[in-house]
Structures are given as C-alpha cells and as structure tokens.
Scaffold this active site. Structure first.
Site, PDB file in Angstrom:
ATOM      1  CB  VAL A 196      -0.597   0.212   1.221  1.00  0.00           C
ATOM      2  CG1 VAL A 196      -1.851   1.499   1.212  1.00  0.00           C
ATOM      3  CG2 VAL A 196      -1.673  -1.556   0.999  1.00  0.00           C
ATOM      4  CB  CYS A 197       2.428   3.225  -1.765  1.00  0.00           C
ATOM      5  SG  CYS A 197       1.550   3.790  -3.322  1.00  0.00           S
ATOM      6  NE  ARG A 198      -1.617  11.040  -2.258  1.00  0.00           N
ATOM      7  CZ  ARG A 198      -2.784  11.300  -3.488  1.00  0.00           C
ATOM      8  NH1 ARG A 198      -1.987  10.619  -4.177  1.00  0.00           N
ATOM      9  NH2 ARG A 198      -3.822  12.549  -3.705  1.00  0.00           N
TER      10      ARG A 198
END
Length: 194
Positions: free
Chosen positions: A72-74
C-alpha cells in the site's frame, strides 16, 4: 528494453482487501509510504516499511513474507516499485492495492489517524509549482530564469515516465517528514513474531 524485473503480483481493490481481512485471511499489509504519511493515516494492523528501507533490506524482508502480502502507498506508484523490488528478491505472494490509501478511504474503510501532515505528493506539487512560478516571474527581469522552469518540467516528465520522483525522495528526507519509524531489525522481528 528495461533491465527491471517484472512484477509477479496481482492488483487488488479495497473491497477485496476489506473482505479478506473481515474473513480473517492470513495476509500482511505493508505500507511503503514515509513514516510521517503512515502516522497521518494508515490501515489498521498494517506495518510501515518505507520504500527506501524496503529497497535497502529487501532480502531480509522477503525472507519473512510467508503469507499473502498487500502493498500500500498513497496512490499505488510506490507500492508497484516495492512489488518489483520484492519480486526480484524472490517473493511471489504479492498484491498491490489499486488506488492505494485514496481508494481505501474513499471506499469507506476504517483508517487509523494520527498527527496530520501533508502527503508527499502534495508537497512535490507545492515545491515544483513554487519553483516554476518564481522562475517565470523572475524571467521577466532575468530572461535565463525560464530555464529553471524548463528543468522542473523535464524532471516532472521524467518522473511520470519512470514512475519515480527524485523531488519526492529529497522531500521525504526533510525534518518535517521524519517521525520515529521502525528500524529494519525491529521490522523483521515484528514480521517473524506476528
């Protein structure tokens, strides 16, 4: 032709992840954003492994990923980089959350919130926009200043084509973006003891 290894992961959406978590599936959520971004908002139960740390310690981390892993990231770009890095280190049980935290939040899923900071992408837009604006205004007096705006434009174009961001990497090192993160040895211990 690129020498970058291909990804072996699948892309999943927020609904898939929420359903798997609700069903008690054995999976690990690794958030590869900066510690400051993670502190601002993250998925409950996720582990913060900043992309730089993950790249530097990929072999140690990959050795302890014995279950499905959701990166997960932005927005998904850094998670895709993490996917390529971990795939090259031998992990084959990877998934990238399509749309990242933005998609997770917009789907109405629970988020743990802490001290609020600007996201790295927003900081990049501010700095790049400020440099371009000031160099264009300065070019009315010093004509060669327009080349600074051209350099920023070239850098942003390269960032989009390569799916990397040198300015973002530099900004992530600023004190504003530093919070006490997990050191790599502690992270590996958490992954093995979870």
């Amino acid at each position: 032709m690129s020498n970058t290894p291909a990804s072996t992961s699948t892309t999943v959406d927020a609904q898939w992840l929420a359903e798997r978590r609700a069903a008690g599936a054995d999976l690990l959520v690794l958030d590869v954003r900066t510690p400051a971004e993670f502190e601002s908002a993250h998925i409950e139960g996720s582990y913060n492994v900043p992309l730089d740390t993950l790249k530097e310690h990929r072999a140690d981390i990959a050795r302890h990923l014995d279950t499905d892993v959701v990166l997960v990231c932005r927005s998904g770009a850094r998670a895709e980089q993490a996917d390529v890095t971990l795939s090259a280190a031998g992990s084959d049980n990877l998934h990238v959350l399509r749309g990242g935290m933005g998609a997770w939040e917009s789907s109405g899923q629970r988020v743990v919130r802490g001290a609020q900071r600007w996201e790295l992408e927003r900081q990049v837009r501010l700095v790049a926009g400020g440099i371009v604006l000031s160099s264009i205004l300065t070019s009315t007096v010093v004509p060669r200043a327009k080349w600074v705006a051209g350099g920023i434009g070239a850098g942003l174009t390269f960032a989009a084509l390569s799916n990397t961001c040198a300015m973002g990497m530099l900004l992530s090192k600023l004190p504003y973006n530093q919070v006490k993160g997990t050191d790599p040895a502690q992270l590996v211990a958490q992954l093995t003891g979870r």
